[in-house]
Design an enzyme around this catalytic site. Structure first.
Site, mmCIF file in Angstrom:
data_model
loop_
_atom_site.group_PDB
_atom_site.id
_atom_site.type_symbol
_atom_site.label_atom_id
_atom_site.label_comp_id
_atom_site.label_asym_id
_atom_site.label_seq_id
_atom_site.Cartn_x
_atom_site.Cartn_y
_atom_site.Cartn_z
ATOM 1 C CG ASP A 97 -1.602 -1.299 1.480
ATOM 2 O OD1 ASP A 97 -1.766 -1.685 2.664
ATOM 3 O OD2 ASP A 97 -1.962 -1.959 0.490
ATOM 4 C CG ASN A 115 -15.666 -7.163 0.970
ATOM 5 O OD1 ASN A 115 -16.586 -7.886 0.580
ATOM 6 N ND2 ASN A 115 -14.706 -7.567 1.780
ATOM 7 C CD GLU A 170 -8.786 -2.756 -1.156
ATOM 8 O OE1 GLU A 170 -9.496 -2.836 -0.138
ATOM 9 O OE2 GLU A 170 -7.830 -3.523 -1.373
ATOM 10 C CG HIS A 184 -3.042 0.188 -1.702
ATOM 11 N ND1 HIS A 184 -4.054 -0.010 -0.792
ATOM 12 C CD2 HIS A 184 -2.632 1.469 -1.520
ATOM 13 C CE1 HIS A 184 -4.229 1.104 -0.089
ATOM 14 N NE2 HIS A 184 -3.376 2.008 -0.508
ATOM 15 N NE ARG A 220 -0.228 -6.982 1.134
ATOM 16 C CZ ARG A 220 -1.182 -6.283 1.717
ATOM 17 N NH1 ARG A 220 -2.187 -5.767 0.994
ATOM 18 N NH2 ARG A 220 -1.169 -6.051 3.026
HETATM 19 O O1 AHR Z 1 -3.020 -3.841 3.273
HETATM 20 C C1 AHR Z 1 -4.098 -3.685 4.146
HETATM 21 C C2 AHR Z 1 -5.362 -3.399 3.381
HETATM 22 O O2 AHR Z 1 -5.507 -4.443 2.396
HETATM 23 C C3 AHR Z 1 -5.351 -2.102 2.598
HETATM 24 O O3 AHR Z 1 -5.860 -1.014 3.319
HETATM 25 C C4 AHR Z 1 -6.214 -2.431 1.414
HETATM 26 O O4 AHR Z 1 -5.971 -1.593 0.289
HETATM 27 C C5 AHR Z 1 -5.823 -3.885 1.134
HETATM 28 O O5 AHR Z 1 -6.868 -4.599 0.600
#
Ligand code: AHR
Length: 474
Positions: free
Chosen positions: A51, A193, A230, A294, A327
């Protein structure tokens, strides 16, 4: 196939590239060998940071934050270059509390200067165990100093959104003088979600108007595993707003989607935004990057737009992907098509950032390949990206990002192939500064005085002095 790049090993070999090689006899009138960039970006840029937000502040520093695998603290690092973030000191700004609504997961922090005060937004949940830990809401902490790396951080409060429901991944952007909040939230009555919302801001934690719902996960590639939209990020270029967002489960099915609006539109009207029917960035088996997403955007030291994102080196994950630490933060160039629309291409994979080599007088003609055949012409972005692996003495080996274990090989008959060198050194080249800034020649070390050249729609070796050996590096 995925293989890890030892950043230190790479830096050591790149450091062997002399700042100024002795001018070889063939290059005296043709510029000098290119020195390796002082700070070569090597992916993954930062391991185990998801992220990621990277931005360049007007103090000249790049700042970087992101989620840590433990989800227990907010961290920040800064450096004068993007590459420098890799080994920069990382400061812990704030840790989750012992009890209460911010004592559990801390997700996806973002640093913003809001009304002159450093403010870090993040999502947090309680540590009560069970499903309660996913009672995730958005909060902010603020710094008491103009230096976010040395100041003291304290809780500002909770974001007052339109519903008391799961919300996360907030960001701030400015448009036509108005400051907007963009975030992901679960909306009562919509069985997903999270969806994407924007609204003008009244204060750092309150909205000045009802939110606009810009996207709901409904396309097949948005609902794989979980119905998720998201992690929106906004890029304003070429008279448009481009909003990327992430969709589906956080495993190899995680992808980037894109919403586009005209810069002069009423962006609070959902009808002003168009959703790309297909994902714009996704898992690449060829380059061994899985679940890229992200993202954020930044600009490199030369003013080029850069895509920042996370992705894993492998597909198969044991257990819940949310608790897999791999990640890694990655960056790569963001290009644009002839209409000014971002071309995301594919995740370029581990190693030094690849380059593109274009004909100086015909910007649509690139050094490219179709399968194992080199060509000079237009081709999909990934087919025009070549990675220069530094070798001893300033040499490089050039590898297509789509054919990671293959290299360009100079042949005795003057052809250049893609494969494995049969003759020692046949895959060794040297980049020599070209006649104009930003141009190079790529000289064969196996056949000194000969360089990669455009030959009709093909590629061959030609005399270093000939004009078709000059390439613009992009
Ligand atoms: O990495 C944690 C959460 O997982 C983040 O806020 C979201 O973007 C992802 O799905």
């Amino acid at each position: 196939m995925s293989f890890k790049i030892s950043r230190r090993a790479f830096a050591a070999s790149a450091a062997l590239v002399p700042v100024a090689c002795t001018t070889p006899r063939s290059a005296t009138s043709l510029g000098t060998p290119m020195a390796a960039a002082e700070q070569t970006i090597v992916n993954p840029l930062i391991e185990n940071r998801a992220d990621a937000q990277i931005f360049r502040h007007d103090d000249g520093f790049y700042y970087m934050t992101g989620s840590v695998p433990e989800y227990d603290r907010l961290v920040l690092r800064r450096a004068r270059t993007i590459a420098g973030l890799a080994d920069a000191e990382e400061r812990v700004l704030w840790r989750h509390q012992e009890t209460g609504p911010m004592s559990g997961f801390l997700w996806a922090p973002e640093l913003h200067l809001v009304d002159g005060r450093w403010t870090m937004y993040f999502a947090a949940g309680p540590s009560g165990g069970g499903e309660d830990v996913f009672r995730i809401r958005t909060y902010a902490v603020v710094c008491d100093s103009s230096d976010p790396m040395s100041g003291n951080w304290s809780v500002l409060g909770e974001f007052k959104g339109p519903w008391d429901s799961f919300n996360l991944d907030s960001t701030i952007f400015y448009h036509n003088g108005t400051r907007y909040f963009a975030w992901a939230q679960r909306e009562p009555g919509i069985e997903t979600n999270s969806n994407i919302y924007i609204a003008p801001m009244a204060t750092p934690l309150t909205l000045a108007a009802a939110p606009a719902r810009l996207s709901v996960p409904e396309l097949d590639w948005e609902i794989r595993g979980f119905k998720v939209n998201e992690a929106q990020a906004i890029l304003q270029r070429n008279g448009r707003l481009f909003m990327t967002y992430s969709a589906s489960a956080t495993d190899d099915r995680y992808v980037l989607g894109l919403l586009t609006a005209d810069a002069d539109a009423n962006i609070i009207d959902p009808a002003a935004w168009t959703k790309s029917p297909q994902p714009v960035f996704q898992t690449s088996v060829a380059t061994s990057v899985y679940g890229p997403g992200h993202n954020s955007f930044t600009v490199d030291e030369n003013g080029h737009d850069m895509l920042v994102y996370h992705g894993r080196d492998y597909k198969e994950i044991e257990g819940d992907p949310l608790f897999n630490p791999d990640r890694h933060t990655r960056v790569q160039r963001l290009y644009y098509d002839a209409n000014g629309v971002p071309e995301f291409g594919i995740p370029v994979g581990n190693g030094p950032l690849p380059d593109r080599y274009a004909a100086p007088d015909r910007a649509s003609v690139f050094l490219a390949h179709q399968g194992q055949t080199l060509m000079a012409g237009s081709a999909p972005l990934p087919n025009t990206q070549f990675r220069a692996w530094p070798q001893q003495g300033g040499a490089i080996r050039l590898s297509p990002i789509l054919l990671r274990d293959r290299h360009l090989v100079a042949q005795a008959d003057g052809s250049v192939t893609i494969g494995v060198a049969q003759r020692a050194g046949a895959d060794m080249f040297r980049r020599i500064a070209g006649p104009q800034d930003g141009t190079v020649r790529i000289e064969s070390l196996a056949y000194p005085g000969m360089a990669l050249a455009r030959s009709g729609s093909g590629i061959a070796l030609a005399d270093l002095g000939s004009g078709n050996t000059v390439w613009t590096v992009d």
